[in-house]
Write a protein that holds these residues in place. Sequence first.
Motif, short mmCIF file in Angstrom:
data_model
loop_
_atom_site.label_atom_id
_atom_site.label_comp_id
_atom_site.label_asym_id
_atom_site.label_seq_id
_atom_site.Cartn_x
_atom_site.Cartn_y
_atom_site.Cartn_z
N PRO A 47 22.87 39.72 45.34
CA PRO A 47 22.67 38.42 45.99
C PRO A 47 23.34 38.27 47.34
N ASP A 48 24.16 39.26 47.78
CA ASP A 48 24.95 39.07 49.00
C ASP A 48 24.09 38.81 50.23
N LEU A 89 14.60 23.42 43.26
CA LEU A 89 15.71 23.38 42.32
C LEU A 89 17.08 23.42 42.97
N GLY A 90 17.12 23.69 44.28
CA GLY A 90 18.40 23.78 44.97
C GLY A 90 18.96 25.20 44.95
N ASP A 91 20.25 25.32 45.19
CA ASP A 91 20.94 26.61 45.24
C ASP A 91 20.60 27.42 43.99
N TYR A 92 20.02 28.60 44.20
CA TYR A 92 19.52 29.39 43.06
C TYR A 92 20.64 29.81 42.11
N ARG A 93 21.86 29.89 42.60
CA ARG A 93 22.97 30.32 41.74
C ARG A 93 23.53 29.19 40.90
N VAL A 118 18.00 34.49 37.76
CA VAL A 118 18.72 34.33 39.02
C VAL A 118 19.92 33.40 38.90
N ASN A 119 19.96 32.58 37.86
CA ASN A 119 21.12 31.69 37.68
C ASN A 119 22.06 32.22 36.59
N VAL A 120 22.01 33.54 36.38
CA VAL A 120 22.96 34.22 35.49
C VAL A 120 23.64 35.31 36.30
N GLU A 121 24.95 35.28 36.40
CA GLU A 121 25.69 36.20 37.26
C GLU A 121 25.46 37.65 36.84
N GLY A 122 25.32 38.52 37.86
CA GLY A 122 25.24 39.94 37.60
C GLY A 122 23.87 40.47 37.25
N GLN A 123 22.82 39.67 37.45
CA GLN A 123 21.50 40.07 37.00
C GLN A 123 20.66 40.79 38.07
#
Length: 258
Positions: free
Chosen positions: A236-237, A252-256, A224-229
Motif C-alpha cells: 500500500p505504500d 467509502l473513504g480512506d480504503y484502510r 483492502v481494509n485488512v492489514e498485510g493483504q
Amino acid sequence: MADADGDAQPLVEPVPGAPAATADLGGETGLLIADYHAGIEAGLRYERGVELDSAADERRERLLSLLARTGADRLVVLGDLGHRIGSTGDAERAELAALLDAVGVPVTLALGNHDPGVAEAFGDRLRVTDAAGARLGDVGIVHGHTWPAPDVLAADVVCTGHEHPRVKLSDEVGGGRAEKAWLRGPLAYGPFADRNADLPDWGEEPPELVVFPAFNDRSGGTWVNVEGQFLAPYLPDGLASGEAYLLDGTRLGDYRRV
C-alpha cells in the motif's frame, strides 16, 4: 477531454455497476478490465480439487455487453486474461479463442503473472505488453505483479489490476458482506523514486493510481481494509491517501479505514 460545459472529464471513468472503466486513450476510447481469468474453473479443479460448472459463456456475454454499452474502440485487459500460469489448458484456450473471435475490436493485454501461455498461443490476435506495462495516450497500464516502467509512471493516470480489491462491510446487527471495490488516489512518489533513481519529480500533480476490481467473480481478492493483504510490490505504500469506491459509485473513504 471536456464536457459540453467545458469541465474536464476524467481520463478513466468506471462504468456504473460493473468492474470495468472507459478511458480516453488519445484518439480512441478503451474499455478497461482486469483479471478476466479465462478457464478458472479448470484451474480450480486442478489446483484445489474444486468442481464448478464453467461460467465462460456468462463472462464473455457480460464483456460483450459492456463493449456494446460503451461503444469502446479497444479492449484493454490489465493482466490475467488467462488463468493457468505458464501454459494454456484446453478449457482456457477454448474460452480465449471464443472471446477473441467475438469482441470485434483490437485487444491490448498488459502481461500478468498468469499470462505467459496466452502470449504464445494468441500473440497474433492481440497486442501483449511486457510485465512493466505500457502507455496508451495519457493512460498507463500495468498488471501489478511487478514495478511499472518509468514511461507508465509518466502518464496522468496509472491503471493496475492484480489485487482484486474487496472490502468487508459490517451492518448494525453484526452481519457482514464482501464487496468488490475500486481504489483511487495520487501515487506516492517515495516508493517509486527509491526503486528508480532517474524517475522525474512529479511535483504537485502526481499521477493518479486506479486499482481495478477483478472482472472474474470466482477469483477471490485482497481485503483492502485488512492489514498485510496486498500483493503488488508498490502497495500500500504507493497509495498513501487512496479512497475506496463500490461498483455502484458509493464512496467509502480512506480504503484502510473502511
